[in-house]
Design an enzyme around this catalytic site. Structure first.
Site, mmCIF file in Angstrom:
data_model
loop_
_atom_site.group_PDB
_atom_site.id
_atom_site.type_symbol
_atom_site.label_atom_id
_atom_site.label_comp_id
_atom_site.label_asym_id
_atom_site.label_seq_id
_atom_site.Cartn_x
_atom_site.Cartn_y
_atom_site.Cartn_z
ATOM 1 N N GLY A 45 36.801 27.051 37.061
ATOM 2 C CA GLY A 45 37.542 27.264 38.312
ATOM 3 C C GLY A 45 38.989 26.817 38.278
ATOM 4 O O GLY A 45 39.797 27.250 39.103
ATOM 5 N N CYS A 75 28.432 34.000 36.894
ATOM 6 C CA CYS A 75 29.572 33.163 37.259
ATOM 7 C C CYS A 75 30.584 34.053 37.979
ATOM 8 O O CYS A 75 31.062 35.043 37.404
ATOM 9 C CB CYS A 75 30.182 32.588 35.982
ATOM 10 S SG CYS A 75 31.683 31.643 36.248
ATOM 11 N N ASN A 76 30.898 33.710 39.218
ATOM 12 C CA ASN A 76 31.870 34.502 39.989
ATOM 13 C C ASN A 76 33.251 34.445 39.345
ATOM 14 O O ASN A 76 33.982 35.431 39.317
ATOM 15 C CB ASN A 76 31.975 33.970 41.418
ATOM 16 C CG ASN A 76 30.705 34.171 42.214
ATOM 17 O OD1 ASN A 76 30.587 35.112 42.982
ATOM 18 N ND2 ASN A 76 29.728 33.296 42.035
ATOM 19 N N THR A 77 33.613 33.260 38.837
ATOM 20 C CA THR A 77 34.948 33.059 38.278
ATOM 21 C C THR A 77 35.115 33.914 37.012
ATOM 22 O O THR A 77 36.143 34.588 36.845
ATOM 23 C CB THR A 77 35.140 31.563 37.934
ATOM 24 O OG1 THR A 77 34.745 30.787 39.078
ATOM 25 C CG2 THR A 77 36.568 31.249 37.578
ATOM 26 N N CYS A 185 30.112 30.853 44.471
ATOM 27 C CA CYS A 185 30.091 30.197 43.161
ATOM 28 C C CYS A 185 28.623 29.899 42.872
ATOM 29 O O CYS A 185 27.912 29.409 43.758
ATOM 30 C CB CYS A 185 30.900 28.904 43.205
ATOM 31 S SG CYS A 185 30.648 27.834 41.768
HETATM 32 N N1 DGL Z 1 29.633 28.817 38.566
HETATM 33 C C1 DGL Z 1 30.928 29.353 38.546
HETATM 34 C C2 DGL Z 1 31.188 30.429 39.576
HETATM 35 O O1 DGL Z 1 30.257 31.099 39.989
HETATM 36 C C3 DGL Z 1 32.128 28.564 38.174
HETATM 37 C C4 DGL Z 1 32.230 27.128 38.486
HETATM 38 C C5 DGL Z 1 33.337 26.531 37.673
HETATM 39 O O2 DGL Z 1 33.138 26.417 36.463
HETATM 40 O O3 DGL Z 1 34.409 26.252 38.218
HETATM 41 O O4 DGL Z 1 32.293 30.666 39.963
#
Ligand code: DGL
Length: 270
Positions: A45, A75-77, A185
């Site tokens: 992130g 993972c959204n990011t 997230c």
């Molecule tokens: N789990 C991750 C997401 O869905 C990223 C979290 C991270 O590493 O900042 O964005």
């Protein structure tokens, strides 16, 4: 219709993608699943988009070497930074994840929806396009949550630190009347009990994992890639971090003991 018993690869910056992984385990029980936690690089992130794209490529190459027939970017990011490039480079189904804004807009009664996500996700062009598509008749409040994924990464789901951060991040959303929260997230679904305690029962909390598992099934069906019926399925777990730190957190989040393998050298962060 033909079948394919090769594994499905799932990855995240760390342990958060397990919220998607456990849904896939439940919904596609005959499949062999590989989970790769890039804990040596977490969080994504606050990293540059180039870094996240590079890690996504390297991990996908590793999963392909294990014979993956499809990859889920849990993972959204990483999805926001790299999904288009991954699909252009690799010739297998690549399934991503994005904040569940569409169902939230359909569900809200107050007309105010809050989104919790990482700073990188909310800065991305993909996120701007998502907002554009779904915020015409709904007020969408976007809340970046630095530090929150790190709490889950350490296995802190209910202590002082996540509580302090969540009180701060939820306050403006609740003050403006949000009655529906989107967890943008994959780490955050593990905090649902704490979030719900802080919001009270009148606020709906949406987790997009079921939609991702459904999309994965659809892609496997289309490509005739589902495992044979009656196939035993199975799970393997990898990390690029310190296994002695990551293992107890993974076991705790999934609720059972397991073995965690170390990501081989050529795929480890430089
Ligand atoms: N789990 C991750 C997401 O869905 C990223 C979290 C991270 O590493 O900042 O964005």
């Amino acid at each position: 219709m033909s079948h394919n018993n090769n594994p499905i690869g799932v990855f995240d910056s760390g342990v958060g993608g397990l919220s998607v992984f456990r849904q896939i385990l439940t919904d596609l029980p005959g499949e062999m699943l590989l989970y790769m936690a890039d804990s040596g690089c977490a969080p994504y992130g606050n990293k540059s988009a180039d870094f996240v794209v590079q890690r996504s490529f390297t991990i996908t190459e590793f999963l392909l070497e294990q014979g993956a027939k499809a990859v889920v970017v849990a993972c959204n990011t990483a999805t926001a930074a790299s999904i288009a490039q991954l699909r252009a480079r690799f010739d297998i189904p690549i399934i991503g994840i994005e904040p569940a804004l569409k169902p939230a807009v359909a569900e809200t009664r107050s007309g105010v929806v809050g989104i919790l996500a990482t700073s990188n996700t909310v800065r991305s062009d993909k996120f701007a396009a998502l907002l554009d598509r779904h915020s015409e008749h709904t007020r969408v409040l976007v809340q970046p949550c630095p530090g929150l994924a790190d709490c889950v990464e350490r296995g802190e789901l209910s202590g002082l630190r996540p509580r302090f951060l969540l009180e701060r991040y939820l306050e403006p959303l609740l003050a403006h009347g949000a009655d529906t929260l989107v967890l943008g997230c994959t780490h955050y679904p593990f905090l649902i009990p704490l979030i719900q305690r802080l919001t009270g029962p009148g606020v709906a909390i949406l987790d997009p994992s079921p939609a991702v598992a459904q999309q994965l099934r659809r892609q496997l069906e289309l490509g005739e890639l589902l495992a044979e019926s009656g196939a035993p399925g199975g799970e393997r777990y990898f990390t690029s971090g310190q296994p002695e730190q990551t293992l107890p957190v993974v076991s705790r989040l999934l609720g059972y003991p397991l073995t965690l393998e170390v990501l081989p050298e050529p795929y480890r962060p430089g």
